[in-house]
Design a protein around this motif. Sequence first.
Motif, PDB file in Angstrom:
ATOM      1  N   TYR A 291       0.869  -1.183   0.000  1.00 42.56           N
ATOM      2  CA  TYR A 291       0.000   0.000   0.000  1.00 42.56           C
ATOM      3  C   TYR A 291       0.899   1.224   0.000  1.00 42.56           C
ATOM      4  CZ  TYR A 291      -3.411   3.439   1.510  1.00 42.56           C
ATOM      5  OH  TYR A 291      -4.200   4.559   1.585  1.00 42.56           O
ATOM      6  N   MET A 292       0.665   2.158  -0.922  1.00 39.04           N
ATOM      7  CA  MET A 292       1.465   3.386  -0.985  1.00 39.04           C
ATOM      8  C   MET A 292       0.512   4.563  -0.892  1.00 39.04           C
ATOM      9  SD  MET A 292       4.064   2.770  -4.103  1.00 39.04           S
ATOM     10  CE  MET A 292       3.362   1.463  -5.045  1.00 39.04           C
ATOM     11  N   GLN A 293       0.815   5.489  -0.022  1.00 39.20           N
ATOM     12  CA  GLN A 293      -0.062   6.648   0.152  1.00 39.20           C
ATOM     13  C   GLN A 293       0.790   7.897   0.236  1.00 39.20           C
ATOM     14  OE1 GLN A 293      -3.290   6.444   3.087  1.00 39.20           O
ATOM     15  NE2 GLN A 293      -2.442   8.243   4.085  1.00 39.20           N
ATOM     16  N   VAL A 294       0.412   8.920  -0.514  1.00 40.56           N
ATOM     17  CA  VAL A 294       1.117  10.199  -0.439  1.00 40.56           C
ATOM     18  C   VAL A 294       0.085  11.274  -0.115  1.00 40.56           C
ATOM     19  CG1 VAL A 294       2.641  11.835  -1.605  1.00 40.56           C
ATOM     20  CG2 VAL A 294       2.743   9.404  -2.212  1.00 40.56           C
ATOM     21  N   THR A 295       0.303  11.986   0.989  1.00 40.48           N
ATOM     22  CA  THR A 295      -0.622  13.067   1.348  1.00 40.48           C
ATOM     23  C   THR A 295       0.095  14.415   1.199  1.00 40.48           C
ATOM     24  OG1 THR A 295      -0.068  13.352   3.694  1.00 40.48           O
ATOM     25  CG2 THR A 295      -1.542  11.512   3.132  1.00 40.48           C
ATOM     26  N   ARG A 296      -0.694  15.489   1.321  1.00 36.31           N
ATOM     27  CA  ARG A 296      -0.102  16.819   1.128  1.00 36.31           C
ATOM     28  C   ARG A 296       0.744  17.248   2.331  1.00 36.31           C
ATOM     29  NH1 ARG A 296      -1.825  19.595  -3.156  1.00 36.31           N
ATOM     30  NH2 ARG A 296      -3.872  18.595  -3.068  1.00 36.31           N
ATOM     31  N   GLY A 297       0.862  16.413   3.340  1.00 37.83           N
ATOM     32  CA  GLY A 297       1.796  16.693   4.430  1.00 37.83           C
ATOM     33  C   GLY A 297       1.110  17.103   5.716  1.00 37.83           C
ATOM     34  N   VAL A 298       1.913  17.553   6.653  1.00 44.21           N
ATOM     35  CA  VAL A 298       1.443  17.865   8.008  1.00 44.21           C
ATOM     36  C   VAL A 298       1.430  19.379   8.181  1.00 44.21           C
ATOM     37  CG1 VAL A 298       1.935  17.602  10.467  1.00 44.21           C
ATOM     38  CG2 VAL A 298       2.428  15.703   8.891  1.00 44.21           C
ATOM     39  N   ALA A 299       0.274  19.932   8.530  1.00 48.59           N
ATOM     40  CA  ALA A 299       0.177  21.385   8.730  1.00 48.59           C
ATOM     41  C   ALA A 299      -1.103  21.663   9.498  1.00 48.59           C
ATOM     42  CB  ALA A 299       0.137  22.101   7.376  1.00 48.59           C
ATOM     43  N   PRO A 300      -1.153  22.802  10.243  1.00 52.03           N
ATOM     44  CA  PRO A 300      -2.405  23.156  10.929  1.00 52.03           C
ATOM     45  C   PRO A 300      -3.564  23.191   9.934  1.00 52.03           C
ATOM     46  CG  PRO A 300      -0.634  24.623  11.590  1.00 52.03           C
ATOM     47  CD  PRO A 300      -0.091  23.778  10.469  1.00 52.03           C
ATOM     48  N   ARG A 301      -4.733  22.787  10.384  1.00 50.82           N
ATOM     49  CA  ARG A 301      -5.856  22.592   9.464  1.00 50.82           C
ATOM     50  C   ARG A 301      -6.282  23.893   8.802  1.00 50.82           C
ATOM     51  NH1 ARG A 301     -11.265  22.538   8.817  1.00 50.82           N
ATOM     52  NH2 ARG A 301     -12.135  20.758   7.694  1.00 50.82           N
ATOM     53  N   ASP A 302      -6.141  23.920   7.483  1.00 50.57           N
ATOM     54  CA  ASP A 302      -6.546  25.063   6.655  1.00 50.57           C
ATOM     55  C   ASP A 302      -6.680  24.491   5.253  1.00 50.57           C
ATOM     56  OD1 ASP A 302      -6.899  27.392   5.265  1.00 50.57           O
ATOM     57  OD2 ASP A 302      -4.963  28.292   5.809  1.00 50.57           O
ATOM     58  N   HIS A 303      -7.777  24.836   4.564  1.00 47.94           N
ATOM     59  CA  HIS A 303      -8.009  24.162   3.284  1.00 47.94           C
ATOM     60  C   HIS A 303      -6.914  24.419   2.248  1.00 47.94           C
ATOM     61  CE1 HIS A 303     -11.865  23.612   5.145  1.00 47.94           C
ATOM     62  NE2 HIS A 303     -12.336  22.932   4.110  1.00 47.94           N
ATOM     63  N   VAL A 304      -6.396  25.643   2.203  1.00 47.43           N
ATOM     64  CA  VAL A 304      -5.421  25.945   1.137  1.00 47.43           C
ATOM     65  C   VAL A 304      -4.131  25.139   1.332  1.00 47.43           C
ATOM     66  CG1 VAL A 304      -6.330  28.232   0.611  1.00 47.43           C
ATOM     67  CG2 VAL A 304      -4.542  27.985   2.348  1.00 47.43           C
ATOM     68  N   PHE A 305      -3.414  24.951   0.226  1.00 45.93           N
ATOM     69  CA  PHE A 305      -2.200  24.124   0.270  1.00 45.93           C
ATOM     70  C   PHE A 305      -1.166  24.724   1.223  1.00 45.93           C
ATOM     71  CE2 PHE A 305      -2.528  22.755  -4.545  1.00 45.93           C
ATOM     72  CZ  PHE A 305      -3.757  22.173  -4.286  1.00 45.93           C
ATOM     73  N   PRO A 306      -0.612  23.918   2.137  1.00 46.21           N
ATOM     74  CA  PRO A 306       0.499  24.399   2.979  1.00 46.21           C
ATOM     75  C   PRO A 306       1.819  24.243   2.223  1.00 46.21           C
ATOM     76  CG  PRO A 306      -0.071  22.169   3.589  1.00 46.21           C
ATOM     77  CD  PRO A 306      -0.978  22.522   2.445  1.00 46.21           C
ATOM     78  N   LYS A 307       2.840  24.941   2.694  1.00 47.79           N
ATOM     79  CA  LYS A 307       4.170  24.781   2.086  1.00 47.79           C
ATOM     80  C   LYS A 307       4.970  23.823   2.956  1.00 47.79           C
ATOM     81  CE  LYS A 307       4.534  29.181  -0.366  1.00 47.79           C
ATOM     82  NZ  LYS A 307       3.092  29.441  -0.300  1.00 47.79           N
ATOM     83  N   VAL A 308       4.607  22.554   2.868  1.00 50.11           N
ATOM     84  CA  VAL A 308       5.289  21.515   3.669  1.00 50.11           C
ATOM     85  C   VAL A 308       5.531  20.317   2.763  1.00 50.11           C
ATOM     86  CG1 VAL A 308       4.263  22.200   5.883  1.00 50.11           C
ATOM     87  CG2 VAL A 308       3.059  20.551   4.425  1.00 50.11           C
ATOM     88  N   PRO A 309       6.494  19.464   3.137  1.00 53.55           N
ATOM     89  CA  PRO A 309       6.728  18.279   2.293  1.00 53.55           C
ATOM     90  C   PRO A 309       5.581  17.273   2.438  1.00 53.55           C
ATOM     91  CG  PRO A 309       8.196  18.270   4.202  1.00 53.55           C
ATOM     92  CD  PRO A 309       7.436  19.560   4.263  1.00 53.55           C
ATOM     93  N   PRO A 310       5.271  16.554   1.375  1.00 52.59           N
ATOM     94  CA  PRO A 310       4.242  15.516   1.460  1.00 52.59           C
ATOM     95  C   PRO A 310       4.660  14.396   2.413  1.00 52.59           C
ATOM     96  CG  PRO A 310       4.905  15.904  -0.823  1.00 52.59           C
ATOM     97  CD  PRO A 310       5.861  16.653   0.036  1.00 52.59           C
ATOM     98  N   THR A 311       3.686  13.655   2.881  1.00 50.61           N
ATOM     99  CA  THR A 311       3.939  12.451   3.683  1.00 50.61           C
ATOM    100  C   THR A 311       3.823  11.246   2.763  1.00 50.61           C
ATOM    101  OG1 THR A 311       2.844  13.487   5.574  1.00 50.61           O
ATOM    102  CG2 THR A 311       3.136  11.091   5.667  1.00 50.61           C
TER     103      THR A 311
END
Length: 278
Positions: free
Chosen positions: A90-110
């Motif tokens: 199973y491979m999963q890539v998320t947009r990363g870890v950041a305080p909850r806010d809909h717009v894209f954060p500037k953090v590395p993906p998980t």
Amino acid sequence: MPDVACLNGQFSSLAQARVSVNDRGFMFGDGVYEVVRTYGGIPFGLDHHLDRLERSLKEVRISPTWTRNGLISWVEQAVARADYADAKIYMQVTRGVAPRDHVFPKVPPTTLITVTEIHPLPDGLRENGAALITTPDIRWGRCDIKSLNLLPNVMARQAALEAGAFEAIFIEHGTGNVREGAGSNVFAVIDGTVVTPDLGPHLLAGITRAHLLEVANSLGLPTAERTLNADDLYAADEVFLTGTTIDVVAAVQIDGRAVGKGVPGPVTRQLAAAFPPG
Ligand code: PDD
């Protein structure tokens, strides 16, 4: 080691792997995934799955920090550590870890990879075939992206289970067109032709689906990718499902009506015999 996790390149047992509650996969389902299986320790169709993963990532605008070869190396190490003959990767890539806010954060993906043992299908299912139900397709308009947002699929699969069925087939509202199963693609055998709904934004381009079409062609069976509606399925000579973890499963009943003679048909059996691929 039994079940293995590789979280952003860090290997551990699956039980020890941890992500933040602020991971956007957890908060928003903001990510994409793939499921690959191994036969005898060798991942099947890995390149195709990675092509689809890269496409899903591009469509949702997540830029991974790994290279393709780097990801393959993590997969190979995880598979070797788990050491199952038949494993589910199973491979999963998320947009990363950041305080909850809909717009894209500037953090590395998980990036998470897990390797677990493949569970056998329920007893008798392969030999006797499965029951299906149909259900309205209430999903979004980009089911070609393998997104983490699986709530309608989860609801549909649970409805199938509660109806004594193995899988639910999504039917387009208004047209009655067949799209796909909650976790599988759908095929029908109609007058000797192996038919499956054509690709588009409303269904996943299954890796097993593509392989099945190649197998059918190599066996000289006519194939067609075209619109199928629920009535076509009810009236088909044979119906079957394809998917990474199930290969080919015959459907012998849909919404309580027998498919064909109510037993797995000869074309389905011929195609199913091509798995595991040699
Ligand atoms: N599901 N359609 C949907 C909605 C799926 O979730 C899947 C696979 C398929 C078949 O695709 P493939 O042949 O590439 O596995 C079709 C995976 C196995 C899952 O979500 O667990």
